[in-house]
Design a protein around this motif. Structure first.
Motif, PDB file in Angstrom:
ATOM      1  N   GLY A 215       0.807  -1.211   0.000  1.00 40.66           N
ATOM      2  CA  GLY A 215       0.000   0.000   0.000  1.00 40.66           C
ATOM      3  C   GLY A 215       0.838   1.258   0.000  1.00 40.66           C
ATOM      4  O   GLY A 215       0.553   2.225  -0.719  1.00 40.66           O
ATOM      5  N   SER A 216       1.901   1.270   0.785  1.00 42.20           N
ATOM      6  CA  SER A 216       2.703   2.484   0.918  1.00 42.20           C
ATOM      7  C   SER A 216       3.428   2.839  -0.368  1.00 42.20           C
ATOM      8  O   SER A 216       3.771   4.004  -0.596  1.00 42.20           O
ATOM      9  N   GLN A 217       3.655   1.869  -1.250  1.00 41.69           N
ATOM     10  CA  GLN A 217       4.386   2.146  -2.477  1.00 41.69           C
ATOM     11  C   GLN A 217       3.501   2.713  -3.585  1.00 41.69           C
ATOM     12  O   GLN A 217       4.016   3.214  -4.585  1.00 41.69           O
ATOM     13  N   THR A 355       2.885  -2.081  18.519  1.00 38.25           N
ATOM     14  CA  THR A 355       2.149  -2.704  19.621  1.00 38.25           C
ATOM     15  C   THR A 355       1.605  -4.077  19.233  1.00 38.25           C
ATOM     16  O   THR A 355       0.674  -4.588  19.843  1.00 38.25           O
ATOM     17  N   ASN A 356       2.187  -4.635  18.172  1.00 35.80           N
ATOM     18  CA  ASN A 356       1.952  -6.030  17.781  1.00 35.80           C
ATOM     19  C   ASN A 356       0.524  -6.294  17.304  1.00 35.80           C
ATOM     20  O   ASN A 356      -0.063  -7.332  17.596  1.00 35.80           O
ATOM     21  N   ARG A 357      -0.006  -5.332  16.520  1.00 29.75           N
ATOM     22  CA  ARG A 357      -1.323  -5.522  15.904  1.00 29.75           C
ATOM     23  C   ARG A 357      -1.229  -5.250  14.397  1.00 29.75           C
ATOM     24  O   ARG A 357      -1.857  -4.329  13.874  1.00 29.75           O
ATOM     25  N   PRO A 358      -0.434  -6.065  13.709  1.00 28.38           N
ATOM     26  CA  PRO A 358      -0.201  -5.811  12.279  1.00 28.38           C
ATOM     27  C   PRO A 358      -1.431  -6.035  11.410  1.00 28.38           C
ATOM     28  O   PRO A 358      -1.489  -5.526  10.286  1.00 28.38           O
ATOM     29  N   ARG A 359      -2.416  -6.805  11.884  1.00 25.40           N
ATOM     30  CA  ARG A 359      -3.590  -7.060  11.062  1.00 25.40           C
ATOM     31  C   ARG A 359      -4.344  -5.773  10.758  1.00 25.40           C
ATOM     32  O   ARG A 359      -4.868  -5.593   9.643  1.00 25.40           O
ATOM     33  N   ILE A 360      -4.408  -4.866  11.733  1.00 30.93           N
ATOM     34  CA  ILE A 360      -5.120  -3.600  11.522  1.00 30.93           C
ATOM     35  C   ILE A 360      -4.397  -2.767  10.467  1.00 30.93           C
ATOM     36  O   ILE A 360      -5.022  -2.169   9.583  1.00 30.93           O
ATOM     37  N   SER A 361      -3.086  -2.745  10.555  1.00 27.90           N
ATOM     38  CA  SER A 361      -2.299  -2.027   9.548  1.00 27.90           C
ATOM     39  C   SER A 361      -2.505  -2.636   8.167  1.00 27.90           C
ATOM     40  O   SER A 361      -2.634  -1.907   7.165  1.00 27.90           O
ATOM     41  N   ALA A 362      -2.537  -3.950   8.091  1.00 31.75           N
ATOM     42  CA  ALA A 362      -2.750  -4.620   6.807  1.00 31.75           C
ATOM     43  C   ALA A 362      -4.129  -4.290   6.245  1.00 31.75           C
ATOM     44  O   ALA A 362      -4.281  -4.056   5.040  1.00 31.75           O
ATOM     45  N   SER A 364      -5.893  -1.582   6.749  1.00 30.78           N
ATOM     46  CA  SER A 364      -5.889  -0.205   6.239  1.00 30.78           C
ATOM     47  C   SER A 364      -5.221  -0.136   4.866  1.00 30.78           C
ATOM     48  O   SER A 364      -5.608   0.664   4.016  1.00 30.78           O
ATOM     49  N   SER A 365      -4.213  -0.970   4.651  1.00 25.39           N
ATOM     50  CA  SER A 365      -3.543  -0.993   3.352  1.00 25.39           C
ATOM     51  C   SER A 365      -4.441  -1.585   2.276  1.00 25.39           C
ATOM     52  O   SER A 365      -4.380  -1.183   1.114  1.00 25.39           O
ATOM     53  N   VAL A 366      -5.279  -2.543   2.654  1.00 21.97           N
ATOM     54  CA  VAL A 366      -6.249  -3.090   1.704  1.00 21.97           C
ATOM     55  C   VAL A 366      -7.210  -1.986   1.260  1.00 21.97           C
ATOM     56  O   VAL A 366      -7.529  -1.857   0.071  1.00 21.97           O
ATOM     57  N   VAL A 367      -7.671  -1.185   2.224  1.00 23.22           N
ATOM     58  CA  VAL A 367      -8.546  -0.052   1.886  1.00 23.22           C
ATOM     59  C   VAL A 367      -7.843   0.883   0.911  1.00 23.22           C
ATOM     60  O   VAL A 367      -8.427   1.352  -0.077  1.00 23.22           O
ATOM     61  N   LEU A 368      -6.573   1.170   1.175  1.00 26.56           N
ATOM     62  CA  LEU A 368      -5.794   2.052   0.310  1.00 26.56           C
ATOM     63  C   LEU A 368      -5.697   1.491  -1.107  1.00 26.56           C
ATOM     64  O   LEU A 368      -5.940   2.190  -2.098  1.00 26.56           O
ATOM     65  N   ILE A 369      -5.337   0.212  -1.206  1.00 27.81           N
ATOM     66  CA  ILE A 369      -5.136  -0.408  -2.516  1.00 27.81           C
ATOM     67  C   ILE A 369      -6.435  -0.450  -3.315  1.00 27.81           C
ATOM     68  O   ILE A 369      -6.460  -0.132  -4.511  1.00 27.81           O
ATOM     69  N   LEU A 394      -6.995  10.707  -1.751  1.00 29.17           N
ATOM     70  CA  LEU A 394      -8.181   9.987  -1.283  1.00 29.17           C
ATOM     71  C   LEU A 394      -7.820   8.599  -0.762  1.00 29.17           C
ATOM     72  O   LEU A 394      -8.393   8.134   0.240  1.00 29.17           O
ATOM     73  N   SER A 395      -6.877   7.933  -1.419  1.00 29.22           N
ATOM     74  CA  SER A 395      -6.488   6.584  -0.999  1.00 29.22           C
ATOM     75  C   SER A 395      -5.847   6.603   0.376  1.00 29.22           C
ATOM     76  O   SER A 395      -6.216   5.824   1.271  1.00 29.22           O
ATOM     77  N   PHE A 396      -4.890   7.498   0.571  1.00 29.61           N
ATOM     78  CA  PHE A 396      -4.237   7.577   1.874  1.00 29.61           C
ATOM     79  C   PHE A 396      -5.171   8.128   2.942  1.00 29.61           C
ATOM     80  O   PHE A 396      -5.091   7.732   4.108  1.00 29.61           O
ATOM     81  N   GLY A 397      -6.063   9.039   2.545  1.00 25.65           N
ATOM     82  CA  GLY A 397      -7.029   9.567   3.508  1.00 25.65           C
ATOM     83  C   GLY A 397      -7.962   8.490   4.029  1.00 25.65           C
ATOM     84  O   GLY A 397      -8.239   8.420   5.238  1.00 25.65           O
TER      85      GLY A 397
END
Length: 487
Positions: A215-217, A355-362, A364-369, A394-397
């Motif tokens: 997502g970040s790329q 804080t060891n919750r990578p699923r939430i970060s993942a 959010s990246s799905v939403v971005l993509i 809009l994607s990052f927002g």
């Protein structure tokens, strides 16, 4: 470590690298034009996008595992093995797709991309290892110092008559040199072959950071490939120039993210909940410190920046009741807004990863993509470079909004007040700069441009420090920490 001082040192490292990259971009644009710079931007995008696909999110995973303090050499070796396998896969893919890639690049360089992937990935493995060891500022100085090496090599090759290929080979060789400095000079870790259990543990975290890194790329890489395909290398070059200017807006938020990620991890391991909340609040407060005024500055002098610094005339676009507006003004402002969204997103991702919750970060990246994939072609075809900037914003927002709504702890009202102060200072800055712009009858050269930018910067930070006591107090303590370390 002293977080404020470490962020400031990492920020200075980011500035150092950006200044070198900025100088190189100006010189290369004047020598090769926007189309030549577009070839370089698209090549870099192929390198970074492919590297992200084949490295499986290993860099954040490596920093996380090393910061936990166990099996550091074995985790380092896991990263190296992933890089080697990924590079081999990328070499096969680019060999098969060489005609298509060369067509988008408008240069015969597809088979050079895997070398770029290998050199960049090795460099990032060494940097991620140092970050996990707590040497975040050091890793930043090495990583950003590569721009000096890269630009130097590119300039020498360009003067030797290699044209646009000077930029490509200079990039690859500079990245290899940076890896050698980081590994042999500072990391000095002796590889130790990991067990199957450790490799599995490594992948249990990296499978989430993989989605996050994909997502970040999108912001930095996919845009250039899309522009090159739809509008050619000239449009990609204009976008690259504007991005280089707005990249400065992300330097501080990037430093915050880099420092806070391993710090969140260490605090989580020591069960320091209160310190985690304090660090999150500070990170959100300062994520937009430079991106917010960059939006206002771009709206006032964006076109003049492109014309005076790069010798590029981006033209104007008609916008309803506003009439003719400079393309540069809109593009720089939109990209600065995208940087602002990405800065907040990066800080929040560091919180969840640390804080060891990578699923939430993942997630959010799905939403971005998904957002990017749905909007990219319609808005890019409708608005060109500006439309593509809006897609990214809009994607990052959307990704940032999901992270914010998922927080188990919300920063206090003081944080909202601090961010509001930054917005107010930006409005004051815009009014002062617009008035001076009118008095000077526009920008007539580099001198008046520097005057406008200098007055704008002084106005913004003076307003901020005078009005906001908390920010003034934080600045004082950071200076004390830095002077104490220098002594």
């Amino acid at each position: 470590m002293t977080v404020g001082a470490e962020v400031s040192k990492r920020f200075l490292a980011n500035v150092f690298g950006t200044v070198a990259g900025f100088a190189g971009t100006v010189f290369f644009t004047r020598e090769l034009g926007a189309p030549g710079l577009g070839v370089y931007a698209i090549f870099t995008s192929f390198q970074m996008a492919a590297a992200t696909v084949v490295t499986f999110g290993l860099f954040s995973a490596l920093t996380k595992r090393v910061s936990e303090g166990e099996n550091q050499a074995k985790h380092f070796t896991s990263g190296i093995l992933i890089v080697l396998v990924g590079t081999a896969l990328s070499a096969l893919a680019f060999a098969a797709a060489a005609p298509l890639v060369n067509g988008v690049l408008d240069a015969d360089a597809a088979l050079l991309v895997p070398l770029g992937i290998l050199s960049w990935s090795l460099m990032r493995v060494a940097g991620a290892f140092l970050e996990g060891k707590g040497e975040v500022a050091l890793a930043g100085f090495i990583e950003n110092g590569r721009y000096v090496v890269i630009v130097g090599l590119q300039t020498a090759l360009l003067l030797a008559g290699y044209g646009v290929y000077a930029l490509l080979w200079g990039l690859v060789l500079g990245q290899f040199a940076t890896f050698l400095v980081a590994y042999l000079g500072y990391a000095r870790v002796v590889p130790a072959f990991p067990s199957r259990e450790l490799v599995g543990d490594f992948f249990s975290f990296s499978k989430y950071t993989y989605v996050q890194s994909l997502g970040s790329q999108l912001f930095k890489q996919a845009d250039y490939i899309v522009l090159g395909q739809l509008f050619g290398t000239g449009a990609a070059g204009l976008y690259k120039i504007s991005f280089t200017l707005t990249e400065a807006a992300m330097l501080f938020s990037s430093a915050l993210s880099d420092v806070s990620f391993p710090e969140f991890s260490r605090l989580q391991a020591n069960d320091r909940g209160e310190r985690i909340r304090e660090l999150l609040a500070k990170s959100v407060t300062y994520a937009g410190l430079f991106a917010i005024p960059a939006i206002g500055g771009g709206l006032v002098v964006g076109n003049d920046l492109l014309s005076v610094v790069y010798g590029v005339a981006p033209g104007t676009v008609s916008l309803g009741a506003l009439g003719a507006v400079g393309v540069g003004n809109l593009l720089i402002a939109v990209l600065a807004l995208a940087n602002l969204s990405n800065g907040y997103r990066s800080v929040l991702e560091s919180y969840f990863l640390g804080t060891n919750r990578p699923r939430i970060s993942a997630l959010s990246s799905v939403v971005l993509i998904v957002t990017y994939a749905v909007l990219v072609l319609p808005l890019a075809e409708l608005g060109g470079t500006i439309g593509l900037g809006l897609v990214t914003t809009l994607s990052f927002g959307g990704s940032c909004l999901l992270l914010w709504r998922t927080l188990d702890y919300r920063p206090t009202r003081a944080v909202a007040k601090d961010v509001g102060t930054q917005l107010a200072a930006t409005v004051v800055m815009m009014a002062v700069v617009a008035t001076l712009y009118a008095v000077l009858d526009g920008v007539s050269g580099a001198l008046t441009l520097c005057l406008l930018l200098g007055v704008g910067g002084v106005t913004y930070f003076a307003s901020l420090l005078v009005v906001n006591g908390r920010l003034r107090n934080d600045a004082w303590w950071v200076v004390r920490d830095l002077t104490g370390e220098i002594r």
